[in-house]
Scaffold this motif. Structure first.
Motif, short mmCIF file in Angstrom:
data_model
loop_
_atom_site.label_atom_id
_atom_site.label_comp_id
_atom_site.label_asym_id
_atom_site.label_seq_id
_atom_site.Cartn_x
_atom_site.Cartn_y
_atom_site.Cartn_z
N PRO A 85 28.70 -56.97 -17.73
CA PRO A 85 28.62 -55.07 -17.07
C PRO A 85 27.21 -55.38 -16.86
CG PRO A 85 28.96 -55.91 -19.77
CD PRO A 85 28.58 -57.40 -19.63
N GLU A 86 26.80 -54.17 -15.60
CA GLU A 86 26.41 -53.87 -15.66
C GLU A 86 24.52 -53.37 -16.35
OE1 GLU A 86 24.02 -51.09 -11.85
OE2 GLU A 86 26.61 -51.38 -11.94
N GLY A 87 23.22 -54.16 -16.17
CA GLY A 87 22.32 -53.77 -16.49
C GLY A 87 22.55 -54.81 -17.95
N GLU A 88 23.04 -55.98 -17.89
CA GLU A 88 22.64 -57.56 -19.18
C GLU A 88 23.07 -58.78 -18.18
OE1 GLU A 88 23.47 -57.21 -22.52
OE2 GLU A 88 24.93 -55.81 -23.05
N THR A 89 22.03 -59.17 -18.94
CA THR A 89 22.53 -61.31 -18.61
C THR A 89 22.90 -61.58 -18.91
OG1 THR A 89 20.64 -61.46 -20.04
CG2 THR A 89 19.38 -60.26 -18.55
N GLN A 90 23.03 -63.21 -18.96
CA GLN A 90 24.40 -63.45 -19.13
C GLN A 90 23.71 -64.12 -20.88
OE1 GLN A 90 26.49 -67.07 -17.43
NE2 GLN A 90 26.90 -64.57 -16.63
N MET A 91 22.25 -63.89 -21.03
CA MET A 91 21.41 -64.16 -22.34
C MET A 91 21.55 -63.18 -23.25
SD MET A 91 20.26 -66.88 -23.43
CE MET A 91 20.24 -66.64 -25.88
N SER A 92 21.50 -61.66 -22.58
CA SER A 92 21.44 -60.57 -23.09
C SER A 92 22.87 -60.32 -24.38
CB SER A 92 21.18 -59.45 -22.72
OG SER A 92 21.97 -58.91 -21.65
N PHE A 93 23.69 -60.62 -22.90
CA PHE A 93 25.98 -60.57 -23.26
C PHE A 93 25.67 -61.42 -24.50
CE2 PHE A 93 30.23 -60.70 -22.35
CZ PHE A 93 30.45 -59.16 -22.34
N LEU A 94 25.14 -62.75 -24.54
CA LEU A 94 25.85 -63.64 -25.18
C LEU A 94 25.17 -63.43 -27.06
CD1 LEU A 94 27.04 -66.56 -25.93
CD2 LEU A 94 24.83 -67.57 -25.54
N ARG A 95 23.79 -63.16 -26.88
CA ARG A 95 23.18 -62.75 -28.02
C ARG A 95 24.27 -61.16 -28.83
NH1 ARG A 95 18.64 -63.90 -29.40
NH2 ARG A 95 17.18 -65.06 -28.28
N LYS A 96 24.59 -60.45 -27.99
CA LYS A 96 25.31 -59.09 -28.53
C LYS A 96 27.12 -59.45 -28.92
CE LYS A 96 23.34 -55.90 -25.48
NZ LYS A 96 23.59 -53.95 -24.87
N ARG A 97 27.37 -61.13 -27.98
CA ARG A 97 28.43 -61.36 -28.62
C ARG A 97 28.60 -61.88 -29.84
NH1 ARG A 97 29.14 -58.16 -24.85
NH2 ARG A 97 29.52 -56.87 -27.26
N THR A 98 27.72 -62.88 -30.11
CA THR A 98 27.26 -63.95 -31.47
C THR A 98 26.96 -62.36 -32.18
OG1 THR A 98 26.55 -65.53 -29.77
CG2 THR A 98 26.20 -65.25 -32.36
N GLY A 99 26.44 -61.87 -32.11
CA GLY A 99 25.47 -60.44 -33.30
C GLY A 99 26.77 -60.60 -33.62
N GLU A 100 28.16 -60.24 -32.91
CA GLU A 100 29.11 -59.24 -33.73
C GLU A 100 29.39 -59.86 -34.16
OE1 GLU A 100 30.90 -57.67 -29.89
OE2 GLU A 100 29.36 -56.40 -29.40
N GLY A 101 30.28 -61.17 -34.15
CA GLY A 101 30.92 -62.07 -34.40
C GLY A 101 30.18 -62.98 -35.98
N ALA A 102 28.62 -62.40 -35.47
CA ALA A 102 28.33 -63.35 -36.88
C ALA A 102 28.66 -62.29 -37.63
CB ALA A 102 27.15 -62.84 -37.01
#
Length: 422
Positions: free
Chosen positions: A8-25
């Motif tokens: 999504p706009e305003g996200e980098t590949q890494m920031s998006f991965l961090r968010k998805r990983t945090g939610e899943g964790a």
């Protein structure tokens, strides 16, 4: 380069991965404890350093597609050592609880990319995932890898024998004198015992030519599920050809060649047992209202009683004759016992003399000893006997001062010493 995942706009590949990983964790770890947080942060830092967030997001996206379509999907192999993969739902084993070593999957001084293999139910469901990959990335963005099939012992003798005009009986007799993959020549006595004439000059020629051909490429076939996905056009990077099926392309190189030029691949593999498990989960839901997934398990005494009797025909991983002969001796009582059971009935532990010491210790016939407390921390779960590849790495680190990267190099050299002499 690996494709950029559309974030999504305003996200980098890494920031998006961090968010998805945090939610899943937070979903996986209840509560999300400090040990898991530290491990996940350490893994994410390395993923960022190696510029691999896109790879993890693409694999996560395939898994999400499978979930939406009701397709059971399971990451296998060394990806199970990653808490990030566990949090993203790619794997179903908690590597922290199982004390798995992340460096077995990814380390900074490894000269190869991570390799995530996904198991899918065989048949139409796996086919729909392959179709989806082609639909998303196009024929020039995604292609399957090839297998280079090489000449081997007996089959080589048969083919060369045909060319030299030997009868089918003579070829079969000649092939029966060989053991293993290579032909090291047939003695006169062996030839006579097989009903062949040792003085026939063709026999010597066939043997010599077969010896020469072993290891040379015979033909190209399609890999069972290795996919290469790139951002740029594949035909600008590697030679590709049309597959037998319409709208499919195959790279004319095998996985080792692709690794050498730094192309990342994802394996999408068929596993019939996942089809059975999916049906089992569906039956549990429809008949008993019980919702289960691959990450949840119950320890059931009656099941283990059957396993201890070797009543395991048709049970994935423990149905071979070798496994069935070991089960009554090992008497698995919990899931981790089964993990050891599957790992110990392998050529490595058998040839390395690990099986009998472990059995004697499990049965209380031999004392469990450790040379030091540091080694005890690595080997206590397997009663002082090294059984897993991770333990080889951990031993090298705690007992010999290896770095994680060096320990992984040692593990890989041990696994391939016959091939490469490392």
């Amino acid at each position: 380069e690996f494709p950029r995942y559309p974030v999504p706009e305003g996200e980098t590949q890494m920031s998006f991965l961090r968010k998805r990983t945090g939610e899943g964790a937070r979903e996986r770890y209840r509560p999300y404890h400090e040990r898991a947080r530290r491990q996940i942060e350490r893994e994410l830092a390395l993923i960022e350093k190696l510029d691999l967030p896109g790879y993890f997001l693409i694999v996560w996206d395939i898994v999400q597609f499978c979930r939406r379509e009701g397709i059971l999907v399971q990451g296998r192999g060394s990806a199970a050592n990653s808490a990030v993969c566990y949090s993203l739902g790619i794997t179903a084993v908690d590597p922290i609880q199982m004390e798995l070593l992340f460096e077995r999957f990814l380390s900074e001084n490894r000269d190869e990319w991570p390799d995530i293999d996904l198991d899918l139910p065989s048949g139409d469901q796996r086919e729909s995932v392959i179709q989806e990959l082609y639909r998303r990335h196009g024929r020039l963005g995604a292609a399957m890898t090839a297998n280079v099939t090489c000449y081997r012992g007996r089959s080589t003798l048969r083919e060369v024998g045909k060319v030299f005009g030997l009868s089918s009986d003579a070829i079969a007799a000649l092939a029966s004198t060989l053991w293993g993959w290579s032909s090291s020549g047939v003695s006169e006595n062996e030839a006579r015992r097989a009903g062949l004439d040792p003085s026939d000059p063709r026999l010597k020629q066939v043997m010599e030519l077969a010896e020469e051909l072993i290891g040379t490429p015979r033909h190209l076939s399609q890999h069972v599920g290795g996919f290469v996905i790139t951002r740029s056009r594949l035909d600008e990077v590697v030679p590709i050809e049309n597959a037998a099926m319409d709208e499919r392309t195959v790279i004319e190189w095998e996985k080792d060649d692709l690794e050498a030029v730094g192309l990342l691949k994802v394996d999408v593999l068929a596993l019939g047992m996942l089809t059975c498990l999916k049906k089992g989960f569906d039956f549990l839901k429809s008949h008993y209202g019980v919702h289960r997934n691959l990450a949840e398990q119950d320890e059931d005494e009656r099941t283990y009683a059957m396993i201890q009797r070797a009543d395991t025909v048709g049970v994935f991983q423990i149905e071979s004759r070798a496994q069935m002969s070991m089960l009554p001796r090992l008497k698995p009582e919990c899931f981790y016992d089964l993990v050891i059971e599957v790992a110990i009935v392998r050529p490595g532990p058998i040839q390395g003399g690990m099986v009998h010491p472990y059995l004697r210790r499990k049965q209380g016939k031999e004392a469990v000893t450790y040379p030091s407390e540091a080694v005890k921390s690595v080997l206590s779960r397997t009663l002082g006997v090294p059984i897993f590849q991770e333990q080889v790495m951990q031993l090298a680190m705690v007992a010999a001062g290896f770095t994680p990267g060096e320990a992984d190099q040692l593990r890989r050299s041990m696994a391939a010493w016959k091939k490469r002499g490392g």
